[in-house]
Enzyme design. Structure first.
Site, PDB file in Angstrom:
ATOM      1  N   GLY A 139       0.910  -1.156  -0.123  1.00 46.60           N
ATOM      2  CA  GLY A 139       0.020   0.051   0.024  1.00 46.60           C
ATOM      3  C   GLY A 139       0.803   1.171   0.033  1.00 46.60           C
ATOM      4  N   GLY A 149       0.690  -4.940   0.615  1.00 45.99           N
ATOM      5  CA  GLY A 149      -0.690  -4.849  -0.221  1.00 45.99           C
ATOM      6  C   GLY A 149      -0.783  -5.787  -1.345  1.00 45.99           C
ATOM      7  CD  GLU A 173       3.108  -5.813   6.092  1.00 43.84           C
ATOM      8  OE1 GLU A 173       2.475  -5.848   4.897  1.00 43.84           O
ATOM      9  OE2 GLU A 173       3.699  -6.886   6.510  1.00 43.84           O
ATOM     10  CG  ASP A 195      -2.347  -4.617   6.367  1.00 44.07           C
ATOM     11  OD1 ASP A 195      -1.327  -5.090   6.016  1.00 44.07           O
ATOM     12  OD2 ASP A 195      -3.237  -3.732   6.143  1.00 44.07           O
TER      13      ASP A 195
END
Length: 349
Positions: free
Chosen positions: A69, A116, A139, A147
């Protein structure tokens, strides 16, 4: 048309195949909210269209599938709290849409596939890795947690390899991805155009086509250390994991990797993996991810991690707290608490 005015997502129909191509190569196709919404629109348009039998997700350019992301703006709070909520709400809805999609989705992990990008690939039915594949969930290095559904797919990898990936940000190539089930097939990059053309010509049977054309990725480098991974990363705490790591070079490298991560994020991530292992549905996983993401995105460590790794690139984050012993178990648990009912994550209808 200039490069800056080109669409960041190119969605086309080729025969009976829907094709989605990420088109932000200078940023390693890092996902923006606009890109997430564009992919979602295309998938929804094709979901009930009988003329579309298969969807392919790949990328333009040569530098990588998707590096994750586009978190710089989130860490800098561009757009405020509402922008953070919108990004995670729609990204996680997209992850869930791919996971539950009624038609086969084939994603091509040709190059960098992280964060992502893994959230696009892992929910897909078919995941094709090339020799350029570089998979990671990095992350914890930026004060966040794995996530985009990682709480579903990482704990379900063989042994404790998913825990290892989550906590160390280890990077895997194609052979390891195939060995662990992160990828379903391997193909050299030079064969991808022919493979995609074959799927377009025979969209009713992508699995058969992939099975016939897939090649051997070679020996998986992870094999010699799988026992060590399982033994160390099955421990109940980060401190116990560190104590259980073997003393040889590999074990020292894992300890060094963990030492550079946010202590708070490490403890959140370990709890996230254990909770995810017992969750019964992908939607439940995404709702938990959403709660954690909103809370961690507002903490010091996220902004500091992005500063150190992405903005200033000095790789010297000042974590708060800076020591595992100072991380409060109560504060870690609070990251997972339910949101007010009107603010909880919901899937697309």
């Amino acid at each position: 048309m200039s490069p800056s005015s080109e669409p960041e997502v190119i969605a086309t129909v080729e025969g009976r195949a829907g094709r989605i191509r990420l088109n932000r190569p200078r940023a390693l196709n890092a996902l923006t909210l606009a890109m997430t919404l564009a992919i979602t629109r295309a998938l929804l348009a094709w979901r009930d269209d009988p003329a579309i039998q298969v969807v392919m997700i790949d990328h333009m350019g040569e530098r990588g599938f998707c590096a994750g992301g586009d978190i710089r703006a989130l860490a800098l709070r561009s757009g405020g709290r509402d922008a953070v909520r919108a990004f995670f709400l729609h990204e996680y809805r997209l992850n869930h849409l791919i996971f539950t999609y009624p038609k086969p989705v084939v994603t091509f992990m040709d190059g960098v596939t992280m964060g992502g990008g893994a959230g696009l690939a892992m929910p897909s039915r078919f995941r094709v890795a090339t020799e350029a594949c570089l998979f990671a969930m990095p992350e914890t290095a930026i004060g966040f947690f794995p996530d985009v559904g990682a709480g579903w797919f990482l704990p379900r990898l063989p042994g404790r390899t998913g825990y290892w990936l989550a906590l160390t940000s280890a990077r895997l190539g194609a052979a390891d991805c195939l060995h662990l089930g992160i990828a379903t097939h391997y193909m050299p990059a030079t064969a991808l155009d022919a493979l995609k053309a074959a799927i377009i010509a025979g969209p009713e049977s992508p699995g058969v086509i992939l099975g016939r054309r897939a090649e051997d990725a070679g020996a998986a480098p992870i094999r010699p250390v799988e026992r060590d991974i399982d033994r160390a990363f099955d421990q109940p705490t980060i401190e116990a994991i560190l104590a259980a790591l073997p003393a040889q070079k590999w074990g020292r490298a894992q300890a060094e990797a963990i030492a550079g991560r946010s202590p708070f994020s490490l403890k959140v991530t370990l709890r996230r993996m254990r909770i995810g292992e017992g969750q019964a549905s992908f939607a439940e996983v995404m709702a938990t991810d959403y709660r954690c993401a909103l809370r961690l995105a507002s903490r010091h460590d996220f902004a500091e991690g992005v500063r150190a790794v992405i903005v200033d690139k000095d790789n010297r984050p000042a974590w708060r707290p800076a020591d595992l012993a100072l991380v409060s178990d109560h504060e870690v648990a609070s990251i997972f608490a339910n949101l007010p009912s009107s603010e909880e994550w919901t899937a697309l209808p």
